[in-house]
Write a protein that holds these residues in place. Sequence first.
Motif, PDB file in Angstrom:
ATOM      1  N   PHE A 187      10.248  11.392  -8.222  1.00  0.00           N
ATOM      2  CA  PHE A 187       8.837  11.747  -8.384  1.00  0.00           C
ATOM      3  C   PHE A 187       8.459  12.949  -7.536  1.00  0.00           C
ATOM      4  O   PHE A 187       7.671  13.798  -7.979  1.00  0.00           O
ATOM      5  N   VAL A 199      -0.257  12.119 -12.390  1.00  0.00           N
ATOM      6  CA  VAL A 199       1.184  12.152 -12.640  1.00  0.00           C
ATOM      7  C   VAL A 199       1.553  11.126 -13.706  1.00  0.00           C
ATOM      8  O   VAL A 199       2.357  11.400 -14.602  1.00  0.00           O
ATOM      9  N   ALA A 230       7.375  15.935  -9.954  1.00  0.00           N
ATOM     10  CA  ALA A 230       5.923  16.107  -9.924  1.00  0.00           C
ATOM     11  C   ALA A 230       5.484  17.283  -9.071  1.00  0.00           C
ATOM     12  O   ALA A 230       4.325  17.703  -9.155  1.00  0.00           O
ATOM     13  N   HIS A 268       5.153   5.560  -5.487  1.00  0.00           N
ATOM     14  CA  HIS A 268       5.813   6.724  -4.890  1.00  0.00           C
ATOM     15  C   HIS A 268       4.866   7.883  -4.595  1.00  0.00           C
ATOM     16  O   HIS A 268       5.064   8.608  -3.625  1.00  0.00           O
ATOM     17  N   VAL A 305       4.298   4.812 -10.932  1.00  0.00           N
ATOM     18  CA  VAL A 305       4.109   6.082 -10.236  1.00  0.00           C
ATOM     19  C   VAL A 305       3.470   5.863  -8.875  1.00  0.00           C
ATOM     20  O   VAL A 305       3.865   6.471  -7.873  1.00  0.00           O
ATOM     21  N   TRP A 314      13.909   6.873  -6.647  1.00  0.00           N
ATOM     22  CA  TRP A 314      12.663   7.162  -7.346  1.00  0.00           C
ATOM     23  C   TRP A 314      11.692   7.967  -6.501  1.00  0.00           C
ATOM     24  O   TRP A 314      10.893   8.744  -7.042  1.00  0.00           O
TER      25      TRP A 314
END
Length: 274
Positions: free
Chosen positions: A44, A59, A48, A74, A71, A40
């Motif tokens: 991200f 995000v 992102a 991360h 979110v 993850w």
Amino acid sequence: MSHPQAKIHRMSELVEPIATVTFSEVPNEAFLALGMRDYWDGYFAGRAAPLGQAPAEVVHAVFYNFADGEVARHIPWVWGKITPQEAIAVRERGTAAALRQLLGPLVGSPGLVRAADLATRAAVSAPTEGRALYAGLRTLDVPEDPVARLWHAATLLREHRGDGHNAALLAHGIGGTQAHVLMALSLGMKAEEFGRVHHLPRARLATVVDGLRGRGLVNADGGFTDAGREVKERIETLTDELAAPPYDVLSADELDELTAGLEPIAAAARGHDD
């Protein structure tokens, strides 16, 4: 020109497996090698990155369907290990390498090059207003390598559709976690069985389902009501309608050519799901 919605929906089915190769093992390993702690982190960082060093709250809003707090585990931590510019480069290199493995003899074929060119023409033609993630991707250079260019175009088209899907969900009052519940039900699964939300605390997930039940969208057994199924169908129809603009630049013959060209590529790319 405008195209039948069935053809627009078919394009989404073909674009999806090509774009999502970016979430497979080879790109993931590339991110882990640069200090990401788990899948993850890389997810991200890569997805992102076109938004720059946007805070977790932004995000979360743009991605729409992650549960509160996911979110922030991360972002911004990943930016202490890698810059957005580096993440963009790692993602492109890793994904192109993964696609080459999957596509085999299709790599470098005239059909792939033509599909990449048509898909790119469509992918960079749509208005960016109201499409935050798509707009971020549009700021990136289009890769010269045909395989990377095809993936980049597929990602643009996927995120353009995703931005529209989020707008459709918002217009129908469906939150991100609720959207996963509706998806689970449309697949004939219970919410607690669905991979994107099964990890949530049972009480938290039950509250989400109760909210849908209170609106008459879910029945006492946790399945769709007729109203719930109708709402889900309306959302999907609106999503397809909102996904149409990139393809307006293509003629009917060109869209058919692109569809035919992507068929074997998408079939090969689906191998990353095996």
